[in-house]
Design a protein around this motif. Structure first.
Motif, PDB file in Angstrom:
ATOM      1  N   LEU A 281      36.670  37.730  37.538  1.00  0.00           N
ATOM      2  CA  LEU A 281      37.482  36.516  37.502  1.00  0.00           C
ATOM      3  C   LEU A 281      38.147  36.221  38.840  1.00  0.00           C
ATOM      4  O   LEU A 281      38.749  35.160  39.020  1.00  0.00           O
ATOM      5  N   ALA A 282      38.043  37.167  39.779  1.00  0.00           N
ATOM      6  CA  ALA A 282      38.694  36.982  41.084  1.00  0.00           C
ATOM      7  C   ALA A 282      38.006  35.865  41.854  1.00  0.00           C
ATOM      8  O   ALA A 282      36.788  35.847  42.004  1.00  0.00           O
ATOM      9  N   ASP A 283      38.802  34.933  42.356  1.00  0.00           N
ATOM     10  CA  ASP A 283      38.302  33.814  43.156  1.00  0.00           C
ATOM     11  C   ASP A 283      38.794  34.003  44.583  1.00  0.00           C
ATOM     12  O   ASP A 283      40.003  33.988  44.843  1.00  0.00           O
ATOM     13  N   ALA A 284      37.839  34.210  45.500  1.00  0.00           N
ATOM     14  CA  ALA A 284      38.204  34.483  46.892  1.00  0.00           C
ATOM     15  C   ALA A 284      38.959  33.321  47.521  1.00  0.00           C
ATOM     16  O   ALA A 284      39.743  33.513  48.461  1.00  0.00           O
ATOM     17  N   ASP A 294      44.180  45.836  39.761  1.00  0.00           N
ATOM     18  CA  ASP A 294      42.965  46.492  40.235  1.00  0.00           C
ATOM     19  C   ASP A 294      41.723  45.769  39.713  1.00  0.00           C
ATOM     20  O   ASP A 294      41.658  45.386  38.540  1.00  0.00           O
ATOM     21  N   ALA A 295      40.736  45.614  40.593  1.00  0.00           N
ATOM     22  CA  ALA A 295      39.503  44.902  40.244  1.00  0.00           C
ATOM     23  C   ALA A 295      38.782  45.534  39.062  1.00  0.00           C
ATOM     24  O   ALA A 295      38.110  44.844  38.290  1.00  0.00           O
ATOM     25  N   GLY A 296      38.903  46.861  38.902  1.00  0.00           N
ATOM     26  CA  GLY A 296      38.194  47.568  37.850  1.00  0.00           C
ATOM     27  C   GLY A 296      38.881  47.534  36.498  1.00  0.00           C
ATOM     28  O   GLY A 296      38.339  48.034  35.507  1.00  0.00           O
ATOM     29  N   ALA A 297      40.076  46.935  36.415  1.00  0.00           N
ATOM     30  CA  ALA A 297      40.807  46.868  35.140  1.00  0.00           C
ATOM     31  C   ALA A 297      40.184  45.806  34.243  1.00  0.00           C
ATOM     32  O   ALA A 297      39.853  44.703  34.695  1.00  0.00           O
ATOM     33  N   ASP A 309      53.576  37.957  32.193  1.00  0.00           N
ATOM     34  CA  ASP A 309      53.669  37.441  33.561  1.00  0.00           C
ATOM     35  C   ASP A 309      53.878  35.925  33.537  1.00  0.00           C
ATOM     36  O   ASP A 309      53.484  35.248  32.586  1.00  0.00           O
ATOM     37  N   THR A 310      54.460  35.398  34.594  1.00  0.00           N
ATOM     38  CA  THR A 310      54.659  33.938  34.676  1.00  0.00           C
ATOM     39  C   THR A 310      53.837  33.318  35.802  1.00  0.00           C
ATOM     40  O   THR A 310      53.851  32.104  35.962  1.00  0.00           O
ATOM     41  N   ARG A 311      53.121  34.147  36.567  1.00  0.00           N
ATOM     42  CA  ARG A 311      52.339  33.622  37.686  1.00  0.00           C
ATOM     43  C   ARG A 311      51.096  32.888  37.189  1.00  0.00           C
ATOM     44  O   ARG A 311      50.473  33.310  36.220  1.00  0.00           O
ATOM     45  N   ASP A 312      50.726  31.810  37.869  1.00  0.00           N
ATOM     46  CA  ASP A 312      49.474  31.117  37.566  1.00  0.00           C
ATOM     47  C   ASP A 312      48.284  31.888  38.138  1.00  0.00           C
ATOM     48  O   ASP A 312      47.213  31.924  37.541  1.00  0.00           O
ATOM     49  N   SER A 313      48.498  32.489  39.340  1.00  0.00           N
ATOM     50  CA  SER A 313      47.444  33.235  40.021  1.00  0.00           C
ATOM     51  C   SER A 313      47.913  34.652  40.289  1.00  0.00           C
ATOM     52  O   SER A 313      49.027  34.846  40.796  1.00  0.00           O
ATOM     53  N   ILE A 314      47.089  35.633  39.957  1.00  0.00           N
ATOM     54  CA  ILE A 314      47.445  37.042  40.134  1.00  0.00           C
ATOM     55  C   ILE A 314      46.460  37.664  41.117  1.00  0.00           C
ATOM     56  O   ILE A 314      45.234  37.608  40.893  1.00  0.00           O
ATOM     57  N   PRO A 315      46.943  38.251  42.231  1.00  0.00           N
ATOM     58  CA  PRO A 315      46.037  38.853  43.216  1.00  0.00           C
ATOM     59  C   PRO A 315      45.214  40.000  42.614  1.00  0.00           C
ATOM     60  O   PRO A 315      45.692  40.737  41.743  1.00  0.00           O
ATOM     61  N   VAL A 316      43.974  40.131  43.101  1.00  0.00           N
ATOM     62  CA  VAL A 316      43.077  41.189  42.652  1.00  0.00           C
ATOM     63  C   VAL A 316      42.634  41.980  43.881  1.00  0.00           C
ATOM     64  O   VAL A 316      42.208  41.392  44.884  1.00  0.00           O
ATOM     65  N   SER A 322      41.270  42.835  49.460  1.00  0.00           N
ATOM     66  CA  SER A 322      41.636  41.734  48.577  1.00  0.00           C
ATOM     67  C   SER A 322      40.386  40.975  48.148  1.00  0.00           C
ATOM     68  O   SER A 322      39.517  40.665  48.965  1.00  0.00           O
ATOM     69  N   LEU A 323      40.282  40.686  46.836  1.00  0.00           N
ATOM     70  CA  LEU A 323      39.164  39.896  46.320  1.00  0.00           C
ATOM     71  C   LEU A 323      39.574  38.469  46.002  1.00  0.00           C
ATOM     72  O   LEU A 323      38.787  37.695  45.464  1.00  0.00           O
ATOM     73  N   GLY A 324      40.832  38.118  46.334  1.00  0.00           N
ATOM     74  CA  GLY A 324      41.359  36.805  45.982  1.00  0.00           C
ATOM     75  C   GLY A 324      42.330  36.929  44.824  1.00  0.00           C
ATOM     76  O   GLY A 324      43.112  37.892  44.749  1.00  0.00           O
ATOM     77  N   ALA A 325      42.284  35.985  43.910  1.00  0.00           N
ATOM     78  CA  ALA A 325      43.205  36.012  42.768  1.00  0.00           C
ATOM     79  C   ALA A 325      42.501  35.477  41.529  1.00  0.00           C
ATOM     80  O   ALA A 325      41.523  34.730  41.618  1.00  0.00           O
TER      81      ALA A 325
END
Length: 339
Positions: A281-284, A294-297, A309-316, A322-325
């Motif tokens: 789901l990570a978008d660079a 973590d990307a593997g979660a 969480d209240t964030r719209d985008s969560i870093p991955v 970094s793979l984006g969010a």
């Protein structure tokens, strides 16, 4: 899967059973279905399959009984001669090999484990595991040392002198796995190796198999009809129906983006949150603030965080990279269903 040259390359492969199948294939109209071919008096065990397996990958081939999965794998090792197309192993066209070269390839590069354990009842665990080394003409002391090494690897140390009848089903399957590992194969073919085991032992064998693969890094083609098993083991899954591959992709993509209606039906009962990982789901192009995930979660692993969480985008992140969010709403849709 990277740019590395594939270990197995299968291009436009057909395996047709019937009278003079090569002549039939030569005049076969394009797009003829499995049922139409059967009406002509032939069985298309494999229909125009193109697939590659790279080094260290675990490709799981799955489908219902009669889908062609076992036939395809027998073509990979030339236990079946193909009717059309090409199969290369390490860049070598296996259909061009002499009988002697083919036997050498199987003995030195390929390990095979089947649903029926195929153990020699009058031989001990040690002698069963050492048997392929004996067939290879290896020195008695060398083959004993190697057999003891792989017996320990599969967790059967202390049972070297047992006979198959004295072992449980799971232990017998471990002997079969040890025997195929004894020759140190580059490529490992496993045809429904755990399907005869009860669910608890099957799960334990899957755990053991994943442990072995993490240690050994073999190139593996694993056949199963159990989608949960495929999801648990595979780097990629190839789903077959009527001799053809309907879709070959990562477990995440097969669950999220089924290519055909048949694949969709396979996946509709699956808990997607346990299969889909943050990396998919990570978008660079997307950025996010705060603590990354973590990307593997899996989405299931992240359930509490996603809900609270209240964030719209969560870093991955994957390690330090970094793979984006990810879009939290898209992840919640996978977790609880789209609104």
């Amino acid at each position: 899967m990277g740019t590395e040259k594939p270990v197995i390359s299968c291009k436009n492969v057909w395996k047709i059973f019937g009278a003079e199948p090569e002549k039939y294939l030569a005049k076969l109209p394009q797009g003829r279905s499995f049922d139409e071919i059967r009406a002509d008096g032939y069985i298309a065990g494999v229909r125009d399959v193109s697939i590659e397996v790279v080094r260290g990958e675990m490709l799981v081939i799955m489908g219902l009984s009669g889908s062609g999965k076992s036939t395809l794998v027998r073509c990979f090792s030339r236990l079946h001669d193909i009717t059309g197309g090409t199969i290369e192993v390490d860049g070598q066209d296996i259909m061009s090999l002499s009988e002697k070269d083919l036997i050498d390839l199987r003995r030195n590069k390929m390990g095979m484990v089947f649903q029926s354990f195929g153990l020699l009842p009058h031989r001990t665990v040690l002698d069963n595991v050492a048997f392929p080394l004996e067939m290879r003409g290896q020195d008695k002391h060398e083959r004993r040392a190697r057999a003891l090494e792989v017996i320990k690897l599969v967790g059967l140390e202390g049972r070297e002198e047992y006979f198959p009848r004295e072992l449980s089903g799971g232990q017998q399957q471990r002997v079969g796995i040890a025997r195929s590992l004894a020759i140190e194969p580059d490529i490992w073919f496993l045809d429904e190796p755990f399907s005869a085991l009860d669910p608890l032992i099957r799960r334990e064998m899957q755990d053991e198999f994943l442990r072995l693969q993490a240690m050994l890094g073999k190139t593996i083609v694993f056949i199963t009809h159990d989608f949960d098993e495929a999801l648990r083991l595979a780097d990629r899954i190839a789903i077959m129906k009527d001799g053809a591959v309907e879709q070959c992709d990562t477990p995440d993509n097969i669950v999220l983006n089924p290519a055909t209606e048949y694949v969709r039906k396979f996946t509709e009962e699956i808990d997607k949150a346990r299969v889909v990982h943050a990396r998919i789901l990570a978008d660079a192009a997307r950025s996010g603030e705060g603590t990354p995930v973590d990307a593997g979660a899996s989405i299931h692993d992240l359930a509490r965080l996603l809900v609270n969480d209240t964030r719209d985008s969560i870093p991955v992140v994957e390690g330090e990279r970094s793979l984006g969010a990810l879009d939290r709403r898209a992840a919640l849709d996978i977790l609880v269903g789209a609104a």
